[in-house]
Design an enzyme around this catalytic site. Structure first.
Site, PDB file in Angstrom:
ATOM      1  CB  THR A 170      -2.521   7.163  -2.514  1.00 50.91           C
ATOM      2  OG1 THR A 170      -1.811   5.921  -2.730  1.00 50.91           O
ATOM      3  CG2 THR A 170      -1.713   8.308  -3.122  1.00 50.91           C
ATOM      4  CG  ASP A 215       2.714  -3.057   9.142  1.00 53.25           C
ATOM      5  OD1 ASP A 215       2.943  -4.203   8.672  1.00 53.25           O
ATOM      6  OD2 ASP A 215       2.799  -2.026   8.459  1.00 53.25           O
ATOM      7  NE  ARG A 262      -2.493  -0.032   3.656  1.00 52.68           N
ATOM      8  CZ  ARG A 262      -3.284   0.333   4.653  1.00 52.68           C
ATOM      9  NH1 ARG A 262      -4.593   0.378   4.475  1.00 52.68           N
ATOM     10  NH2 ARG A 262      -2.803   0.660   5.824  1.00 52.68           N
ATOM     11  CG  ASP A 320       6.401  -3.407   9.808  1.00 54.69           C
ATOM     12  OD1 ASP A 320       7.144  -3.799   8.879  1.00 54.69           O
ATOM     13  OD2 ASP A 320       6.016  -2.233   9.924  1.00 54.69           O
TER      14      ASP A 320
HETATM   15  C1  PRP Z   1      -0.833  -4.790   4.331  1.00 58.12           C
HETATM   16  C2  PRP Z   1      -1.621  -6.093   4.428  1.00 58.12           C
HETATM   17  C3  PRP Z   1      -2.451  -6.062   3.180  1.00 58.12           C
HETATM   18  C4  PRP Z   1      -2.737  -4.596   3.017  1.00 58.12           C
HETATM   19  C5  PRP Z   1      -4.145  -4.341   3.473  1.00 58.12           C
HETATM   20  O1  PRP Z   1       0.222  -4.913   3.466  1.00 58.12           O
HETATM   21  O2  PRP Z   1      -0.796  -7.231   4.539  1.00 58.12           O
HETATM   22  O3  PRP Z   1      -1.780  -6.575   2.036  1.00 58.12           O
HETATM   23  O4  PRP Z   1      -1.822  -3.887   3.869  1.00 58.12           O
HETATM   24  O5  PRP Z   1      -4.502  -3.026   3.242  1.00 58.12           O
HETATM   25  P1  PRP Z   1      -5.621  -2.621   2.185  1.00 58.12           P
HETATM   26  O6  PRP Z   1      -6.770  -3.514   2.411  1.00 58.12           O
HETATM   27  O7  PRP Z   1      -5.907  -1.178   2.561  1.00 58.12           O
HETATM   28  O8  PRP Z   1      -5.031  -2.717   0.816  1.00 58.12           O
HETATM   29  P2  PRP Z   1       1.328  -3.743   3.346  1.00 58.12           P
HETATM   30  O9  PRP Z   1       0.920  -2.721   2.342  1.00 58.12           O
HETATM   31  O10 PRP Z   1       1.656  -3.219   4.710  1.00 58.12           O
HETATM   32  O11 PRP Z   1       2.554  -4.481   2.704  1.00 58.12           O
HETATM   33  P3  PRP Z   1       3.583  -5.519   3.377  1.00 58.12           P
HETATM   34  O12 PRP Z   1       2.808  -6.784   3.679  1.00 58.12           O
HETATM   35  O13 PRP Z   1       4.592  -5.704   2.312  1.00 58.12           O
HETATM   36  O14 PRP Z   1       4.142  -4.896   4.628  1.00 58.12           O
HETATM   37  N1  URA Z   2      -2.204  -3.388   6.919  1.00 55.93           N
HETATM   38  C1  URA Z   2      -1.837  -3.868   8.139  1.00 55.93           C
HETATM   39  O1  URA Z   2      -0.850  -4.613   8.236  1.00 55.93           O
HETATM   40  N2  URA Z   2      -2.571  -3.530   9.201  1.00 55.93           N
HETATM   41  C2  URA Z   2      -3.650  -2.736   9.124  1.00 55.93           C
HETATM   42  O2  URA Z   2      -4.282  -2.471  10.162  1.00 55.93           O
HETATM   43  C3  URA Z   2      -4.006  -2.233   7.860  1.00 55.93           C
HETATM   44  C4  URA Z   2      -3.270  -2.591   6.773  1.00 55.93           C
END
Ligand code: PRP
Ligand code: URA
Length: 210
Positions: A109, A201, A105, A204
């Protein structure tokens, strides 16, 4: 609520989710519990897999039996956090194929940015289960499923630990044919797009980054 949305209320699933939400869970514990939660949820999500009759020769006679029919399942974790669910689901379905979709994400945005995808062959003949612990705005899940449908998949489910009402609505509107399995429907998104109360997160916490 739509019949295509399943809140997995099994006590073991709810117990694991409570452990995951705890901000004091260590990286090791968080990673292990995500995997265990995914395994339990996979049991629910595979409840309607098609079966066919077979005869099995036992030491004593012939048993009219049932086995799963058709091509093997495909799991598609959304990178990164979805990969934390993979071990658990593969414990239940070790013969499954695995695809990957890399999406993050954009922090400003909140829109999904795709950076990688690779899928098993004959996706049109497989049941596909998309994995991501978090359904927040729904953007990442919608984009991942767009890509999977472009590859021909017709039977798709989505599995997550926590869903926000906003994400659930967006995903079920964009892909009404996709059944969604979540362990909890949380209260809302906060002003930076995190699920409240959620679990923070997920990527993380699984990988110990920040
Ligand atoms: C997180 C999560 C989803 C997304 C959800 O990923 O694992 O993929 O956010 O958010 P959304 O429904 O608003 O799209 P992130 O973007 O943090 O990426 P990462 O897993 O690489 O840390
Ligand atoms: N992605 C995450 O990992 N946690 C949230 O709460 C939203 C998006």
């Amino acid at each position: 609520m739509s019949e295509n949305i399943v809140i997995c209320d099994h006590p073991l699933i709810q117990h694991k989710l409570a452990l995951l939400r705890d901000k004091n869970a260590t990286t090791k514990d968080f990673r292990q519990i995500v995997s265990e939660l995914a395994m339990l949820m996979c049991y629910e999500a595979t409840r309607d897999l098609p079966l066919k009759d077979v005869d099995v020769e036992t030491p004593v006679g012939i048993a009219r039996s049932k086995v799963i029919s058709g091509k093997t399942l495909a799991f598609v974790p959304i990178l990164r956090a979805g990969t934390g669910m993979l071990d658990g689901v593969l414990t239940l379905v070790p013969s499954a194929k695995v695809g990957h979709v890399g999406i993050y994400r954009d922090h400003e945005t909140l829109r999904p940015v795709e950076y990688y995808s690779k899928f098993p062959e004959e996706l049109d003949q497989r049941d596909v289960i998309v994995l991501d612990p978090m359904l927040a705005t729904g953007g990442s899940a919608i984009e991942a499923i767009n890509l999977i449908k472009e590859k021909g998949a017709k039977s798709i489910k989505f599995m997550c630990a926590c869903a926000a009402p906003e994400g659930l609505h967006a995903l079920s509107s964009a892909h009404p044919d996709v059944k969604i399995y979540c362990a909890a429907l949380d209260e809302k998104l906060n002003d930076v797009g995190y699920i409240v109360p959620g679990l923070g997160d997920a990527g993380d916490r699984i990988f110990g980054t920040k």
